[in-house]
Scaffold this motif. Structure first.
Motif, mmCIF file in Angstrom:
data_model
loop_
_atom_site.group_PDB
_atom_site.id
_atom_site.type_symbol
_atom_site.label_atom_id
_atom_site.label_comp_id
_atom_site.label_asym_id
_atom_site.label_seq_id
_atom_site.Cartn_x
_atom_site.Cartn_y
_atom_site.Cartn_z
ATOM 1 N N VAL A 1 -5.725 -1.518 -6.916
ATOM 2 C CA VAL A 1 -6.625 -0.393 -6.283
ATOM 3 C C VAL A 1 -6.339 0.970 -6.329
ATOM 4 C CG1 VAL A 1 -8.026 0.357 -4.163
ATOM 5 C CG2 VAL A 1 -7.689 -2.124 -4.519
ATOM 6 N N ALA A 2 -6.841 1.909 -6.918
ATOM 7 C CA ALA A 2 -6.455 3.232 -6.839
ATOM 8 C C ALA A 2 -7.662 4.108 -7.544
ATOM 9 C CB ALA A 2 -5.148 3.534 -7.754
ATOM 10 N N SER A 3 -7.350 5.570 -7.395
ATOM 11 C CA SER A 3 -8.350 6.439 -7.964
ATOM 12 C C SER A 3 -8.482 6.072 -9.556
ATOM 13 C CB SER A 3 -8.043 7.706 -7.838
ATOM 14 O OG SER A 3 -7.869 8.022 -6.349
ATOM 15 N N PRO A 4 -9.769 6.145 -9.792
ATOM 16 C CA PRO A 4 -9.821 5.973 -11.459
ATOM 17 C C PRO A 4 -9.155 6.793 -12.440
ATOM 18 C CG PRO A 4 -12.079 5.941 -10.349
ATOM 19 C CD PRO A 4 -10.881 6.248 -9.530
ATOM 20 N N GLU A 5 -8.422 6.493 -13.548
ATOM 21 C CA GLU A 5 -7.637 7.355 -14.364
ATOM 22 C C GLU A 5 -8.320 7.375 -15.833
ATOM 23 O OE1 GLU A 5 -3.765 6.008 -14.558
ATOM 24 O OE2 GLU A 5 -3.639 6.341 -12.204
ATOM 25 N N VAL B 1 -8.230 -1.839 0.655
ATOM 26 C CA VAL B 1 -7.177 -3.040 0.095
ATOM 27 C C VAL B 1 -8.124 -4.311 -0.286
ATOM 28 C CG1 VAL B 1 -5.729 -4.901 0.936
ATOM 29 C CG2 VAL B 1 -5.421 -2.790 1.941
ATOM 30 N N ALA B 2 -9.172 -4.396 0.067
ATOM 31 C CA ALA B 2 -10.270 -5.565 -0.444
ATOM 32 C C ALA B 2 -11.205 -4.915 -1.649
ATOM 33 C CB ALA B 2 -11.048 -6.236 0.650
ATOM 34 N N GLY B 3 -10.936 -3.897 -1.942
ATOM 35 C CA GLY B 3 -11.775 -3.375 -3.348
ATOM 36 C C GLY B 3 -13.236 -2.978 -3.058
ATOM 37 N N LEU B 4 -13.402 -3.003 -1.762
ATOM 38 C CA LEU B 4 -14.836 -2.398 -1.337
ATOM 39 C C LEU B 4 -14.951 -1.031 -1.494
ATOM 40 C CD1 LEU B 4 -15.536 -4.527 1.676
ATOM 41 C CD2 LEU B 4 -16.722 -4.676 -0.320
ATOM 42 N N SER B 5 -13.834 -0.163 -1.440
ATOM 43 C CA SER B 5 -13.887 1.210 -1.472
ATOM 44 C C SER B 5 -12.595 1.707 -2.247
ATOM 45 C CB SER B 5 -13.761 1.873 -0.184
ATOM 46 O OG SER B 5 -13.791 3.218 0.123
ATOM 47 N N ASP B 6 -12.490 2.695 -3.087
ATOM 48 C CA ASP B 6 -11.722 3.306 -3.654
ATOM 49 C C ASP B 6 -11.120 4.268 -2.922
ATOM 50 O OD1 ASP B 6 -12.313 1.849 -6.176
ATOM 51 O OD2 ASP B 6 -13.128 3.710 -7.130
ATOM 52 N N PRO B 7 -9.733 4.399 -2.850
ATOM 53 C CA PRO B 7 -9.033 5.436 -2.152
ATOM 54 C C PRO B 7 -9.202 6.533 -2.678
ATOM 55 C CG PRO B 7 -7.450 4.386 -3.495
ATOM 56 C CD PRO B 7 -8.720 3.589 -3.817
ATOM 57 N N THR B 8 -9.253 7.700 -2.133
ATOM 58 C CA THR B 8 -8.942 9.161 -2.308
ATOM 59 C C THR B 8 -7.585 9.537 -3.026
ATOM 60 O OG1 THR B 8 -10.408 9.686 -0.382
ATOM 61 C CG2 THR B 8 -9.493 11.578 -1.572
ATOM 62 N N GLU B 9 -6.585 9.037 -2.326
ATOM 63 C CA GLU B 9 -5.415 9.097 -2.950
ATOM 64 C C GLU B 9 -4.331 7.731 -2.629
ATOM 65 O OE1 GLU B 9 -3.006 12.488 -1.605
ATOM 66 O OE2 GLU B 9 -4.918 13.889 -1.823
ATOM 67 N N GLY B 10 -3.349 7.747 -3.577
ATOM 68 C CA GLY B 10 -2.408 6.393 -3.291
ATOM 69 C C GLY B 10 -3.156 5.312 -4.025
ATOM 70 N N ALA C 1 0.978 -1.142 0.000
ATOM 71 C CA ALA C 1 -0.013 0.064 -0.050
ATOM 72 C C ALA C 1 0.825 1.445 0.098
ATOM 73 C CB ALA C 1 -1.101 -0.033 1.382
ATOM 74 N N VAL C 2 0.676 2.238 -0.848
ATOM 75 C CA VAL C 2 1.556 3.535 -1.011
ATOM 76 C C VAL C 2 0.590 4.592 -0.969
ATOM 77 C CG1 VAL C 2 2.785 4.464 -2.713
ATOM 78 C CG2 VAL C 2 2.881 1.992 -2.632
ATOM 79 N N ARG C 3 0.900 5.308 0.271
ATOM 80 C CA ARG C 3 0.422 6.738 0.305
ATOM 81 C C ARG C 3 -1.230 6.715 0.227
ATOM 82 N NH1 ARG C 3 3.988 7.531 -3.493
ATOM 83 N NH2 ARG C 3 2.253 7.915 -5.062
ATOM 84 N N LEU C 4 -1.836 5.777 0.866
ATOM 85 C CA LEU C 4 -3.234 5.359 0.989
ATOM 86 C C LEU C 4 -3.851 6.540 1.855
ATOM 87 C CD1 LEU C 4 -4.244 1.722 1.241
ATOM 88 C CD2 LEU C 4 -4.309 3.201 -0.792
ATOM 89 N N THR C 5 -4.821 7.267 1.014
ATOM 90 C CA THR C 5 -5.701 8.057 1.997
ATOM 91 C C THR C 5 -6.918 7.843 1.638
ATOM 92 O OG1 THR C 5 -4.013 9.821 2.088
ATOM 93 C CG2 THR C 5 -6.082 10.523 2.140
ATOM 94 N N LYS C 6 -8.147 7.633 2.677
ATOM 95 C CA LYS C 6 -9.494 7.604 2.377
ATOM 96 C C LYS C 6 -10.083 8.762 3.117
ATOM 97 C CE LYS C 6 -13.230 6.055 0.896
ATOM 98 N NZ LYS C 6 -13.587 6.329 -0.642
ATOM 99 N N ALA C 7 -10.905 9.429 2.521
ATOM 100 C CA ALA C 7 -11.706 10.622 3.052
ATOM 101 C C ALA C 7 -13.169 10.585 2.605
ATOM 102 C CB ALA C 7 -11.158 12.196 2.484
ATOM 103 N N PHE C 8 -13.827 10.837 3.636
ATOM 104 C CA PHE C 8 -15.393 10.772 3.471
ATOM 105 C C PHE C 8 -15.778 12.254 3.847
ATOM 106 C CE2 PHE C 8 -14.285 6.514 5.071
ATOM 107 C CZ PHE C 8 -14.895 5.737 4.125
ATOM 108 N N GLY C 9 -16.108 13.046 2.721
ATOM 109 C CA GLY C 9 -16.314 14.404 2.700
ATOM 110 C C GLY C 9 -15.140 15.133 3.357
ATOM 111 N N GLY C 10 -15.309 15.693 4.631
ATOM 112 C CA GLY C 10 -14.207 16.396 5.403
ATOM 113 C C GLY C 10 -13.632 15.325 6.265
#
Length: 334
Positions: A74-78, A55-64, A12-21
């Motif tokens: 797993v990463a933000s869509p490109e 990690v399990a693919g249930l949620s996309d990361p905000t970054e990383g 996992a590299v620089r994983l960030t997950k934000a829900f709004g603020g």
């Protein structure tokens, strides 16, 4: 001669997950090495399960991003804007042809047929986009489109998991629950199942035998035909592990697998984890609050607090880290 170091199974590299603020996970790096047990610990609300879900693919990361077996999964869509163009392109070409034929004075009946053909192509491409067969995924890669793997994609790739809150099929037997975990490994087609071909019957017999073996391996001998809801709590936890093993994973994610267990049950589970690592050569990523479990079986420990990694190392190194003591016990403890 220099000894080669095996690449990590998971990175996992620089994983960030934000829900709004609210930032639940912030800039976290960690690895799971081959054949290791890596524990992820931290106070309640530290972001451990959120990280697991990414990690399990249930949620996309905000970054990383997350790499599994050397492949970014797993990463933000490109270039996500390009994929909808693929959905409408075949139908669009047919309808463009239809328009041209209309200008050329072609009979109305032929034009109506082409309109229906275009509609059929549009429906077919949308179905393909939902199913995402391997050739479609390869096409997206060629075009530079990246989409995070879905949970079923991660299972197919080799990640099995259990959940913090037990998620069994309560009205199915223990054997049937494990057979569900094998679904992605079965080769018989729906037609084989309808016609009850020899291939399908042989696969069914082999699957039942393997499911029984996994139940016994997890400590559920002679529980095959009991409904999952009727099993004691500890046995339900073991059944989840057996079902996860049925997916033939290359990495096992365990989310608080000993929660709510008494010391005797916990000791039995610790032995099972050690057997899985040594006998199956299967690395484990573990979330756990029981420090006796973490310190007793882990090769590496990563500590989160308020979504950030505050410590990482061997159990002894983490146990002695002042930041870890402060996170668990407060400043007055150090």
């Amino acid at each position: 001669m220099t000894e080669q170091i095996a690449p990590p199974v998971l990175r996992a590299v620089r994983l960030t997950k934000a829900f709004g603020g609210l930032v639940a996970v912030k800039d976290v790096d960690f690895e799971v090495k081959a054949g290791s047990i890596t524990s992820l610990i931290g106070p309640n609300g530290a972001g451990k399960t959120t990280l697991f879900n990414v990690v399990a693919g249930l949620s996309d990361p905000t970054e990383g991003y997350v790499e599994f077996l050397g492949q970014k999964m797993v990463a933000s869509p490109e270039r996500g804007w390009l994929e909808p163009i693929l959905w409408v392109l075949p139908a669009g070409l047919v309808w463009l042809l239809t328009y041209g034929l209309g200008l050329a004075g072609v009979v109305t009946a032929a034009i109506e047929v082409l309109i229906l053909v275009g509609l059929g192509l549009l429906i077919a491409t949308l179905i393909v986009a939902v199913i995402r067969p391997a050739w479609y995924t390869r096409l997206l890669v060629v075009l530079g489109v990246f989409k995070s793997a879905r949970p079923n994609d991660m299972v197919q790739a080799g990640i099995g998991r259990t959940f913090q809150n037990i998620r069994l099929f309560a009205n199915m037997t223990a054997l049937e629950n494990v057979l569900v975990g094998m679904h992605g490994q079965l080769k018989a087609s729906p037609l084989d199942a309808v016609l009850r071909t020899g291939k399908q019957r042989r696969e069914e017999v082999a699957s039942i035998e393997e499911a029984r073996r996994l139940l016994q391996y997890a400590g559920l001998r002679n529980r095959d035909n009991e409904l999952a809801r009727n099993l004691p709590y500890g046995d339900q936890r073991r059944l989840e592990i057996a079902r996860a093993l049925a997916t033939k994973p290359k990495l096992l994610l365990l989310d608080e697998p000993t929660a709510g267990m008494n010391p005797s049950e916990t000791a039995t589970m610790m032995k099972l984890f050690s057997r899985i690592r040594t006998e199956l050569n299967l690395p484990i990523l573990l979330i756990e609050h029981d420090m006796r479990v973490v310190m007793g079986i882990s090769d590496s420990v990563t500590v989160l607090d308020h979504g950030e990694k505050i410590s990482e190392g061997t159990p002894d190194q983490v146990r002695a880290d002042a930041r870890v003591i402060e996170a668990y016990l407060g400043k007055g403890a150090i």
